[in-house]
Enzyme design. Sequence first.
Site, short mmCIF file in Angstrom:
data_model
loop_
_atom_site.label_atom_id
_atom_site.label_comp_id
_atom_site.label_asym_id
_atom_site.label_seq_id
_atom_site.Cartn_x
_atom_site.Cartn_y
_atom_site.Cartn_z
N THR A 292 12.80 1.54 14.10
CA THR A 292 12.31 1.99 12.80
C THR A 292 12.64 3.47 12.55
OG1 THR A 292 10.28 2.41 11.58
CG2 THR A 292 10.08 2.41 13.94
N ASP A 293 12.71 3.85 11.28
CA ASP A 293 12.88 5.27 10.95
C ASP A 293 11.61 6.08 11.23
OD1 ASP A 293 11.28 4.32 8.88
OD2 ASP A 293 12.56 5.05 7.25
N TYR B 173 1.80 3.05 16.18
CA TYR B 173 2.96 2.15 16.00
C TYR B 173 4.26 2.90 16.26
CZ TYR B 173 6.81 -0.12 13.52
OH TYR B 173 8.04 -0.65 13.20
N LYS C 266 7.12 2.48 19.25
CA LYS C 266 8.54 2.18 18.98
C LYS C 266 9.42 3.29 19.56
CE LYS C 266 10.13 -0.79 16.93
NZ LYS C 266 10.55 -2.16 17.32
P1 NAD Z 1 6.74 -9.00 12.03
O1 NAD Z 1 5.41 -8.43 12.40
O2 NAD Z 1 6.90 -9.71 10.74
O3 NAD Z 1 7.23 -10.02 13.17
C1 NAD Z 1 7.13 -9.74 14.53
C2 NAD Z 1 7.46 -11.01 15.30
O4 NAD Z 1 7.35 -10.72 16.70
C3 NAD Z 1 6.51 -12.18 15.02
O5 NAD Z 1 7.23 -13.38 14.87
C4 NAD Z 1 5.63 -12.24 16.26
O6 NAD Z 1 5.14 -13.53 16.53
C5 NAD Z 1 6.60 -11.74 17.33
N1 NAD Z 1 5.89 -11.15 18.47
C6 NAD Z 1 4.91 -10.20 18.43
N2 NAD Z 1 4.48 -9.94 19.67
C7 NAD Z 1 5.21 -10.73 20.53
C8 NAD Z 1 5.23 -10.90 21.93
N3 NAD Z 1 4.38 -10.22 22.72
N4 NAD Z 1 6.09 -11.78 22.47
C9 NAD Z 1 6.95 -12.49 21.68
N5 NAD Z 1 6.97 -12.38 20.32
C10 NAD Z 1 6.10 -11.50 19.76
O7 NAD Z 1 7.77 -7.80 12.16
P2 NAD Z 1 9.00 -7.40 11.24
O8 NAD Z 1 8.52 -6.64 10.08
O9 NAD Z 1 9.84 -8.59 11.04
O10 NAD Z 1 9.74 -6.37 12.21
C11 NAD Z 1 10.67 -6.83 13.19
C12 NAD Z 1 11.20 -5.63 13.97
O11 NAD Z 1 11.83 -4.73 13.07
C13 NAD Z 1 10.11 -4.82 14.67
O12 NAD Z 1 10.60 -4.40 15.90
C14 NAD Z 1 9.88 -3.63 13.75
O13 NAD Z 1 9.44 -2.51 14.47
C15 NAD Z 1 11.26 -3.44 13.18
N6 NAD Z 1 11.32 -2.83 11.84
C16 NAD Z 1 10.57 -3.35 10.81
C17 NAD Z 1 10.69 -2.80 9.54
C18 NAD Z 1 9.89 -3.34 8.37
O14 NAD Z 1 9.93 -2.74 7.29
N7 NAD Z 1 9.19 -4.46 8.50
C19 NAD Z 1 11.55 -1.72 9.33
C20 NAD Z 1 12.28 -1.21 10.41
C21 NAD Z 1 12.17 -1.79 11.66
O1 DAU Z 2 9.73 2.69 7.70
C1 DAU Z 2 9.85 1.48 8.39
C2 DAU Z 2 8.46 0.90 8.61
O2 DAU Z 2 8.02 0.44 7.34
C3 DAU Z 2 8.45 -0.24 9.62
O3 DAU Z 2 8.81 0.26 10.88
C4 DAU Z 2 7.06 -0.88 9.70
O4 DAU Z 2 7.09 -1.99 10.57
C5 DAU Z 2 6.66 -1.33 8.32
O5 DAU Z 2 5.33 -1.83 8.36
C6 DAU Z 2 6.75 -0.17 7.31
O6 DAU Z 2 5.70 0.81 7.55
P1 DAU Z 2 4.88 1.47 6.34
O7 DAU Z 2 3.60 1.96 6.86
O8 DAU Z 2 5.74 2.40 5.57
O9 DAU Z 2 4.68 0.15 5.43
P2 DAU Z 2 3.41 -0.40 4.60
O10 DAU Z 2 3.91 -1.55 3.80
O11 DAU Z 2 2.23 -0.61 5.45
O12 DAU Z 2 3.09 0.82 3.60
C7 DAU Z 2 4.06 1.30 2.70
C8 DAU Z 2 3.43 2.46 1.95
O13 DAU Z 2 2.38 1.95 1.11
C9 DAU Z 2 2.77 3.48 2.86
O14 DAU Z 2 2.91 4.79 2.30
C10 DAU Z 2 1.29 3.09 2.84
C11 DAU Z 2 1.11 2.54 1.44
N1 DAU Z 2 0.07 1.47 1.31
C12 DAU Z 2 0.16 0.39 2.14
C13 DAU Z 2 -0.78 -0.61 2.08
C14 DAU Z 2 -0.71 -1.81 3.01
C15 DAU Z 2 -0.92 1.58 0.37
O15 DAU Z 2 -0.99 2.56 -0.43
N2 DAU Z 2 -1.87 0.58 0.29
C16 DAU Z 2 -1.84 -0.50 1.12
O16 DAU Z 2 -2.75 -1.38 1.01
#
Ligand code: NAD
Ligand code: DAU
Length: 349
Positions: A130-131, A155, A159
């Site tokens: 992640t960033d 978190y 990471k």
């Molecule tokens: P998510 O929470 O939707 O999914 C995570 C998955 O990992 C789930 O299917 C869960 O069952 C599995 N998991 C969790 N713990 C586990 C364990 N102990 N053993 C095996 N499986 C397990 O996450 P996501 O948003 O799809 O993110 C995926 C990856 O990308 C993560 O590493 C996250 O840090 C990274 N990432 C996410 C974002 C974002 O915006 N969502 C952005 C940048 C990077």
């Molecule tokens: O930047 C990459 C990351 O983006 C990933 O690594 C994470 O897995 C992913 O969850 C995400 O993190 P953020 O904290 O940025 O995402 P989130 O959707 O939780 O929140 C986005 C923005 O919105 C943040 O500034 C918090 C705000 N927010 C979020 C929620 C859930 C609110 O204002 N209200 C809310 O209820």
Amino acid sequence: MSATILITGGAGFIGSHVVRLFVKEYPEAQIVNLDSLTYAGNLENLKDVEREDNYRFIKADICDAQKTLELFEEVRPSHVIHLAAESHVDRSITNPTTFVMTNVIGTTNLLNAAKHIWSDGKGVFHHVSTDEVYGSLGATGLFTESTPYDPRSPYSASKAASDHLVRAYANTFDMDVRITNCSNNYGPNQFPEKLIPLFINNIKHKKALPVYGDGLYTRDWLYVEDHAEAIRQVLFKGKSGETYNIGGHNEWKNINLIELLCDVMDDKLGRQQDESRQLITFIKDRPGHDRRYAIDASKIEREIGWKPSLTFQEGLVKTVEWYLAQEEWLDQVTSGNYMQYYTNQYAKA
Ligand code: NAD
Ligand code: DAU
């Protein structure tokens, strides 16, 4: 291609899009999805590919070192794409230990298992990160691959630790690794705890939209399929030991994004202009809330040739249409434990 590609976390949001892409693009390869199915993992996300000959699902927890090792000995992957993680910042504030277990210990278990079966030096480990590891920006500037790490939530700290371990294994054990650090993803199948799907669900049910703090926090948003495609290209075209930042050149202040989302939802639901904006409610801020993330993605564009394919407006409309069409998916994931989470997270705000 006769590769065996092990994808961890393939039942989650981004993982399911990565699995689908690889199953469809590489019919000659074996695509193995290893996932423990936490609250965020959902096999419904993969209904359309679950019967494909080149796809296999294994339910396992990467925190179990012995089981992980045995699975690697059995599957003998040629490539690992590691996405399994605890991913939601708010949950890491409530329960940091789970994040250390999965993101740090789980990643170490995978690295040990990969090192064990790749003693001949063959195999590629792609770590998806992640960033947020770079910390928080002021009004200007961008994260580059050489920005010093400064994680500020449990978190992002977990990471960052996992990124360091991947680099340490590459350096110490001569493993072929690559790391991608991506900005905020959005799109189909995202669990409705994250901003965009949570707010789509609340707008649909005419519930308050809980905006943290002043709503002037900034994120860079990328459509999930563009992220999956970037991962595919870095896995095969990236250089060993390198890091690639992935982003959408698409910065939005939360409040502006939320207003746009309200307008798209009003349009799709046939509601009055500005109706859903009335639901916006400013609540107590997230502790330690990072002010701004913004990505310089010029390295992956220049060296790999990847760039985002959709505008934000296009991606947001596709996302809203998906959630409105998938009532059953949304109802299923927002039943049971979700309501407990929602009450705990937002009741005292
Ligand atoms: P998510 O929470 O939707 O999914 C995570 C998955 O990992 C789930 O299917 C869960 O069952 C599995 N998991 C969790 N713990 C586990 C364990 N102990 N053993 C095996 N499986 C397990 O996450 P996501 O948003 O799809 O993110 C995926 C990856 O990308 C993560 O590493 C996250 O840090 C990274 N990432 C996410 C974002 C974002 O915006 N969502 C952005 C940048 C990077
Ligand atoms: O930047 C990459 C990351 O983006 C990933 O690594 C994470 O897995 C992913 O969850 C995400 O993190 P953020 O904290 O940025 O995402 P989130 O959707 O939780 O929140 C986005 C923005 O919105 C943040 O500034 C918090 C705000 N927010 C979020 C929620 C859930 C609110 O204002 N209200 C809310 O209820």
